[in-house]
Design a protein around this motif. Sequence first.
Motif, PDB file in Angstrom:
ATOM      1  N   PHE A   1       0.831  -1.195   0.000  1.00 11.35           N
ATOM      2  CA  PHE A   1       0.000   0.000   0.000  1.00 11.35           C
ATOM      3  C   PHE A   1       0.867   1.247   0.000  1.00 11.35           C
ATOM      4  O   PHE A   1       1.977   1.254   0.502  1.00 11.35           O
TER       5      PHE A   1
ATOM      6  N   TYR B   1       2.716  -2.438   5.115  1.00  9.10           N
ATOM      7  CA  TYR B   1       2.245  -3.810   5.027  1.00  9.10           C
ATOM      8  C   TYR B   1       2.834  -4.435   3.771  1.00  9.10           C
ATOM      9  O   TYR B   1       2.944  -3.786   2.731  1.00  9.10           O
TER      10      TYR B   1
ATOM     11  N   ALA C   1       5.669 -11.159   7.447  1.00 11.90           N
ATOM     12  CA  ALA C   1       4.903 -11.887   8.460  1.00 11.90           C
ATOM     13  C   ALA C   1       5.822 -12.375   9.582  1.00 11.90           C
ATOM     14  O   ALA C   1       5.463 -12.326  10.759  1.00 11.90           O
TER      15      ALA C   1
ATOM     16  N   THR D   1      -7.505  -5.269  -7.508  1.00 15.82           N
ATOM     17  CA  THR D   1      -8.045  -4.667  -6.304  1.00 15.82           C
ATOM     18  C   THR D   1      -7.102  -4.957  -5.164  1.00 15.82           C
ATOM     19  O   THR D   1      -6.371  -5.931  -5.170  1.00 15.82           O
ATOM     20  N   MET D   2      -7.156  -4.107  -4.160  1.00 17.34           N
ATOM     21  CA  MET D   2      -6.250  -4.230  -3.038  1.00 17.34           C
ATOM     22  C   MET D   2      -6.380  -5.577  -2.366  1.00 17.34           C
ATOM     23  O   MET D   2      -5.443  -6.114  -1.837  1.00 17.34           O
ATOM     24  N   CYS D   3      -7.544  -6.144  -2.379  1.00 16.43           N
ATOM     25  CA  CYS D   3      -7.752  -7.352  -1.598  1.00 16.43           C
ATOM     26  C   CYS D   3      -7.079  -8.548  -2.208  1.00 16.43           C
ATOM     27  O   CYS D   3      -6.915  -9.562  -1.561  1.00 16.43           O
TER      28      CYS D   3
ATOM     29  N   ALA E   1      -4.007  -8.543  -3.105  1.00 10.88           N
ATOM     30  CA  ALA E   1      -2.574  -8.327  -2.943  1.00 10.88           C
ATOM     31  C   ALA E   1      -1.893  -9.552  -2.391  1.00 10.88           C
ATOM     32  O   ALA E   1      -0.802  -9.900  -2.778  1.00 10.88           O
ATOM     33  N   ALA E   2      -2.562 -10.221  -1.455  1.00  7.41           N
ATOM     34  CA  ALA E   2      -1.949 -11.407  -0.853  1.00  7.41           C
ATOM     35  C   ALA E   2      -2.216 -12.596  -1.748  1.00  7.41           C
ATOM     36  O   ALA E   2      -1.760 -13.659  -1.478  1.00  7.41           O
TER      37      ALA E   2
ATOM     38  N   LEU F   1     -12.680  -7.375   2.417  1.00  8.84           N
ATOM     39  CA  LEU F   1     -11.530  -6.793   1.731  1.00  8.84           C
ATOM     40  C   LEU F   1     -11.947  -6.173   0.400  1.00  8.84           C
ATOM     41  O   LEU F   1     -11.521  -5.073   0.043  1.00  8.84           O
TER      42      LEU F   1
ATOM     43  N   TYR G   1      -1.610  -0.574  13.671  1.00  9.23           N
ATOM     44  CA  TYR G   1      -2.338   0.220  12.672  1.00  9.23           C
ATOM     45  C   TYR G   1      -3.384   1.128  13.299  1.00  9.23           C
ATOM     46  O   TYR G   1      -3.672   2.205  12.764  1.00  9.23           O
TER      47      TYR G   1
END
Lengths: 132, 242
Positions: free
Chosen positions: A79, A84, A91, A127-129, A131-132, B94, B202
């Motif tokens: 981001f 993150y 992790a 989309t950001m979600c 990313a993982a 998300l 956060y």
Amino acid sequence: MRSFLPAVAEQLFRDIQKTHQETSQIPDDLLIALKFVFGSCALQALDLVDHHSVTCLSSPSGRKAFQVIGGSGRLYTCFASCHYCPCPAFAYSVLRRNDGLLQQGLRQKRTKRLVDLYKKRPSWKHTMCTAA
Amino acid sequence: MTDILTLVFRTFTSQTDGSEELTGPPTSPATCSALLVGDAGLSRSVLLLAAVTAASEVGVRVVFFTQTRIQSLPPCLQKRKILFSYPRTMEELLQQVARLHEPTNTSPAPPSLIVVDGLEGFLCERGAGLAGFHPGEQSVQAAHLSALLCDSAAFLTRVLRSRSPGADPCRVVASFQSPGDGGRAGGEASAADPTLEVLDRYFRVRCTLDRAGSYEAAAGGLHEVWDIYLSGTGMADASDTT
């Protein structure tokens, strides 16, 4: 006690950005300062920058994210305004062991911000979600 | 976020003699994200009150994410300024948070408050009871979601200020209940919960809601007494700047 290290790091990035804009180079003393603040990972981060492994994604709304190709070849999305990274190193080192001011992918992202060497992609379909 | 929470507590609690006047730090980047911990039922009520307060008193748009559908709302709460969304899974949450930057969500005005009720419900679903569950997976999920929320709020803040230079930043508030959190005193609640430690990275302010353990009888009925603690790095940073 409040930590001033993030503010020190931010000022260092501003100095590096200003110098690079003026001279197209980053002097050794600033690189040494970068290594002092972030540790040995700073060199690996700069190496990935040199290999053009960081891409800035932008969406029509103006929102940005950074994609980093890790040493294993996997793609990680970070981001723009928050610490993150979906990689295992984050992790383990940051979340679990609480080591380091920043994990390497984030250092790379920060370094990219300085030297403006990243590839810019005008459209952003991820989309950001994811990313993982 | 502490400004809205302070307004909620000041408006909806009764202050007895000897209690301190409720004050909080001014709105700043340090206090824009807050995490409610403690009793799940009370946290949900506080989140709803915060949403209503933000929409009616502060006059901003609110997005409220929760797994538990709200059965009915009084007419005064049925305002267009509060958008309720019911993601069932972590992935859905998300997706929906990630899309807050899209024009459909920023027109006519972007949300200025993002509320997530019951983080633990979204984080537990993937690993609980399944073979191969990794204890650190919930922490990673917590970090991912929290970072996405903060990044979304940062982007929405830029949008808000591009339209109105003096606008307040977009705030984020979420509730989280650690396993086995019920009944413990606020100071020791969830002290060893790794997920909570990740969330604290956060969410700069933690608001702990703690049942004081005694009931105060008053004319006309019984009143519960709750202690409210505001803590976290955001509080220290805000104090440094005042």
